[in-house]
Design a protein around this motif. Structure first.
Motif, PDB file in Angstrom:
ATOM      1  N   LYS A 285     -19.990  62.913  13.981  1.00  0.00           N
ATOM      2  CA  LYS A 285     -20.968  61.825  13.904  1.00  0.00           C
ATOM      3  C   LYS A 285     -20.300  60.494  14.257  1.00  0.00           C
ATOM      4  O   LYS A 285     -19.173  60.218  13.826  1.00  0.00           O
ATOM      5  N   LEU A 286     -21.017  59.684  15.036  1.00  0.00           N
ATOM      6  CA  LEU A 286     -20.580  58.333  15.379  1.00  0.00           C
ATOM      7  C   LEU A 286     -21.555  57.347  14.769  1.00  0.00           C
ATOM      8  O   LEU A 286     -22.745  57.350  15.100  1.00  0.00           O
ATOM      9  N   ASN A 287     -21.064  56.497  13.872  1.00  0.00           N
ATOM     10  CA  ASN A 287     -21.880  55.483  13.227  1.00  0.00           C
ATOM     11  C   ASN A 287     -21.792  54.196  14.035  1.00  0.00           C
ATOM     12  O   ASN A 287     -20.729  53.557  14.093  1.00  0.00           O
ATOM     13  N   LEU A 288     -22.872  53.771  14.674  1.00  0.00           N
ATOM     14  CA  LEU A 288     -22.879  52.604  15.551  1.00  0.00           C
ATOM     15  C   LEU A 288     -23.157  51.318  14.804  1.00  0.00           C
ATOM     16  O   LEU A 288     -23.179  50.245  15.419  1.00  0.00           O
ATOM     17  N   GLU A 289     -23.356  51.395  13.494  1.00  0.00           N
ATOM     18  CA  GLU A 289     -23.589  50.178  12.718  1.00  0.00           C
ATOM     19  C   GLU A 289     -22.283  49.540  12.260  1.00  0.00           C
ATOM     20  O   GLU A 289     -22.281  48.434  11.735  1.00  0.00           O
ATOM     21  N   LYS A 290     -21.146  50.248  12.406  1.00  0.00           N
ATOM     22  CA  LYS A 290     -19.869  49.725  11.958  1.00  0.00           C
ATOM     23  C   LYS A 290     -19.272  48.798  13.005  1.00  0.00           C
ATOM     24  O   LYS A 290     -19.480  48.966  14.191  1.00  0.00           O
TER      25      LYS A 290
END
Length: 290
Positions: A285-290
């Protein structure tokens, strides 16, 4: 302490598709249901990308997804299975949530999918429409939040579109444990630190797919749809690599599964054997909010 609470909310609320919104990001998963000596095997991949828009009391999330299913059949199957060895699902889901007050939220979601083996290109029968609505009552405290959800959805949990209840209760028990009990999923999370978590889950899942060309597995009946439903008990390990990336690996047991060919009225034409067995999964998973 605050960072630990946020981590709990990420693993608990974030992983609950119908409870709260998930973070903006991209994820991919692989699932393996090994074939037995005389029954059907299955492996699948899914890729999802989502973004979240916040308008104060109103939130909107859009999720675009792709799923690919590969089936293997016993050698002794008495008809040609080539047309039912691969299926694909292209979907787009819109989720709206409105905060009526500090403790009450109203949610609705709608998903349109193309779900088929695409043997004759794209037809109107390939389209699948699902959705639902529910009320969310929030409680507890900042340190130990909880919520109760109740509603209904038009879904495919048992292999064909039907109206189902959506009901669950979520509670953070302490700094390390959270739990959600309900349908279609019951899950317990253990988060001992900021790097990893463990979860145990009982999950009901299902898919409903169109056959681009009618299939005649015997001389008496003709199949036009496929339905797959599974009940899975699993344990999953999630590890946070950094602020953006995480991966998971899991194993479990397929408690029950039905894989059926259906006629145009969703009556069963033929059921394939999928015996209880161990299953495996992994994802990133890649969290783009970080």
């Amino acid at each position: 302490m605050l960072k630990k609470i946020m981590l709990i909310l990420f693993f608990g609320f974030g992983a609950t598709t119908y409870g709260q919104f998930q973070e903006t990001g991209v994820e991919g998963n692989y699932n393996l249901y090994p074939a037995g000596s005389s029954d059907v095997g299955l492996n699948s991949i899914d890729v999802k990308g989502r973004f979240l828009l916040n308008f104060g009391k109103l939130k909107l999330q859009n999720e675009t997804s792709f799923e690919n299913y590969n089936f293997s059949y016993p050698f002794e199957t008495t008809f040609n299975t080539e047309d039912i060895e691969n299926y694909k699902i292209f979907g787009n889901r819109i989720h709206l949530g409105y905060s009526v007050s500090g403790n009450w939220d109203v949610h609705s979601y709608f998903k349109i999918s193309l779900a088929s083996n695409f043997q004759s290109g794209i037809t109107s029968e390939d389209f699948l429409y699902t959705g639902g609505a529910y009320i969310l009552k929030k409680g507890g405290s900042v340190a130990n939040p909880s919520y109760f959800k109740i509603g209904a959805g038009y879904e495919t949990y048992f292999g064909k579109p039907q109206i189902y209840p959506l009901v669950s209760y979520y509670k953070r028990l302490n700094e390390e444990f959270t739990a959600e009990i309900g349908f279609p999923k019951t899950e317990i999370f253990f988060t001992p630190n900021e790097k990893y978590s463990l979860s145990a889950k009982l999950d009901f899942t299902g898919t409903y797919l169109n056959l681009g060309e009618p299939l005649q597995p015997n001389l008496q009946y003709t199949a036009e749809k496929t339905g797959l439903s599974s009940t899975v008990l699993s344990i999953n390990y999630n590890y946070v690599l950094d602020d953006a990336w995480s991966f998971n690996i899991g194993g479990g047991y397929l408690l029950n599964s039905k894989y059926r060919l259906l006629d145009k009225n969703n009556n069963e034409v033929l059921q394939f054997e999928i015996a209880p067995r161990p299953i495996f999964s992994t994802g990133i998973k890649l969290n783009l909010e970080k």
